[in-house]
Design an enzyme around this catalytic site. Sequence first.
Site, PDB file in Angstrom:
ATOM      1  N   ASN A 207     -21.202   2.322 -48.452  1.00 25.08           N
ATOM      2  CA  ASN A 207     -22.514   2.158 -49.069  1.00 25.08           C
ATOM      3  C   ASN A 207     -22.440   2.633 -50.515  1.00 25.08           C
ATOM      4  O   ASN A 207     -21.378   3.047 -50.989  1.00 25.08           O
ATOM      5  CB  ASN A 207     -23.596   2.906 -48.272  1.00 25.08           C
ATOM      6  CG  ASN A 207     -23.279   4.386 -48.135  1.00 25.08           C
ATOM      7  OD1 ASN A 207     -23.159   5.102 -49.127  1.00 25.08           O
ATOM      8  ND2 ASN A 207     -23.117   4.846 -46.894  1.00 25.08           N
ATOM      9  N   ASP A 275     -23.929   3.980 -40.215  1.00 21.32           N
ATOM     10  CA  ASP A 275     -24.466   3.940 -38.858  1.00 21.32           C
ATOM     11  C   ASP A 275     -23.496   3.279 -37.880  1.00 21.32           C
ATOM     12  O   ASP A 275     -23.489   3.609 -36.693  1.00 21.32           O
ATOM     13  CB  ASP A 275     -25.794   3.178 -38.832  1.00 21.32           C
ATOM     14  CG  ASP A 275     -26.896   3.916 -39.579  1.00 21.32           C
ATOM     15  OD1 ASP A 275     -26.951   5.156 -39.457  1.00 21.32           O
ATOM     16  OD2 ASP A 275     -27.675   3.262 -40.297  1.00 21.32           O
ATOM     17  N   ASP A 303     -24.295  10.403 -34.301  1.00 19.72           N
ATOM     18  CA  ASP A 303     -25.445  10.853 -35.089  1.00 19.72           C
ATOM     19  C   ASP A 303     -25.222  12.329 -35.424  1.00 19.72           C
ATOM     20  O   ASP A 303     -25.479  13.212 -34.598  1.00 19.72           O
ATOM     21  CB  ASP A 303     -26.733  10.663 -34.294  1.00 19.72           C
ATOM     22  CG  ASP A 303     -27.977  10.883 -35.140  1.00 19.72           C
ATOM     23  OD1 ASP A 303     -27.948  11.789 -35.995  1.00 19.72           O
ATOM     24  OD2 ASP A 303     -28.970  10.164 -34.941  1.00 19.72           O
TER      25      ASP A 303
END
Length: 395
Positions: A207, A275, A303
């Site tokens: 990202n 994710d 997570d």
Amino acid sequence: MTGKKILLIIGGGIAAFKAQDLIRRLRERGHSVVPVLTRAAAEFVTPLSVSALAGERVFQELFDLNDEAEMGHIELSRAADLVVVAPATADLMAKMAQGLANDLASTLLMATDKPVLIAPAMNVRMWEHPATRRNLATLQKDGILTCGPNKGDMACGEFGYGRMAEPLEIVAAVEGALADGPLTGKHVLVTSGPTHEPIDPVRYIANRSSGAQGTAIAKALLALGARVTFVTGPAEVPPPQGVDLVAVQTAREMLEAVQAARDVDAGVFAAAVADWRVASASEQKIKKDSSELPVLEFAENPDILATVCASDDRPALVVGFAAETENVIAHATAKRARKGCDWILANDVSPATGIMGGSENAVTLITAQGAEDWPRMGKDEVAARLAQKIAEALG
């Protein structure tokens, strides 16, 4: 910060030559340095050169008749504001972890009542050896501060973690350890940067996170006196000096590093963790085939924030981040409840804001008491404001 007295123990390794520059850098900042050479260190640097740079006598022997008549090793260990071991060899770390005291350096380390900072330096295989990892964990549990090691080329020709931190990095760690701020004695974990999830050996999913906000937060916490463990993905912004640096690539590696941190008072989870990952990354580069496109099967990454919040050794304060592109407050409020964290810093990272990878941020602090809007400001200012709130919360 000036006028502090540093007891510098120089271990026996090729990195001992850096200790001479460290002495110079510390004295430039007004600190005095009393050097101690191990017998092995004297094979790499001479007592004369070290003494000339420090402007002080060099101490070497435990059984010095003149010194020990006045219990010199006790006096040396107590007179300093901070004890620094640089380089901290595998042997010295093992002695410290096991409580051995069979030479001047190890006896000083056992006898001191002052904080101790080590800058490890050794061959990469020695650094990765299970015995060294156990010793490091013991030392950190005992409250020993660490700086480095860094990753790079070794004098032995190998490459990896084991290079001693650079002198200016150690200086920053020294001044952080000596800082008398509201977070002195507190240990804060900060995650930062993106994660890279491999598709094949040359491609990955990532990202646009630069790591700038996480780095700024770590610096602000250091400035208030905190010890900071900094777990970072492959960020554009270099990590701050003075932190306990753990560099990772993937989300699973980041989770392992976070879970390995011990005795953490607060955690700030600023990393932009992917994710998803490719379920079965190719071991070879995927070749372009004109007949069909490759099919990538995805798996969900762990997570990290939720795992930490649910753990038995959960920090007293857990701060998450919510980077959203729509319904920012609603999504972030729901995330705080879902993850179980204490605070969420929500920000709008839609392309029009220029925040993702930029120099500014505009956040809303969401707590159990509600939402507090902060004006758009530089990421350093956001970090300073957050660090102050963390200090007040842990106060």
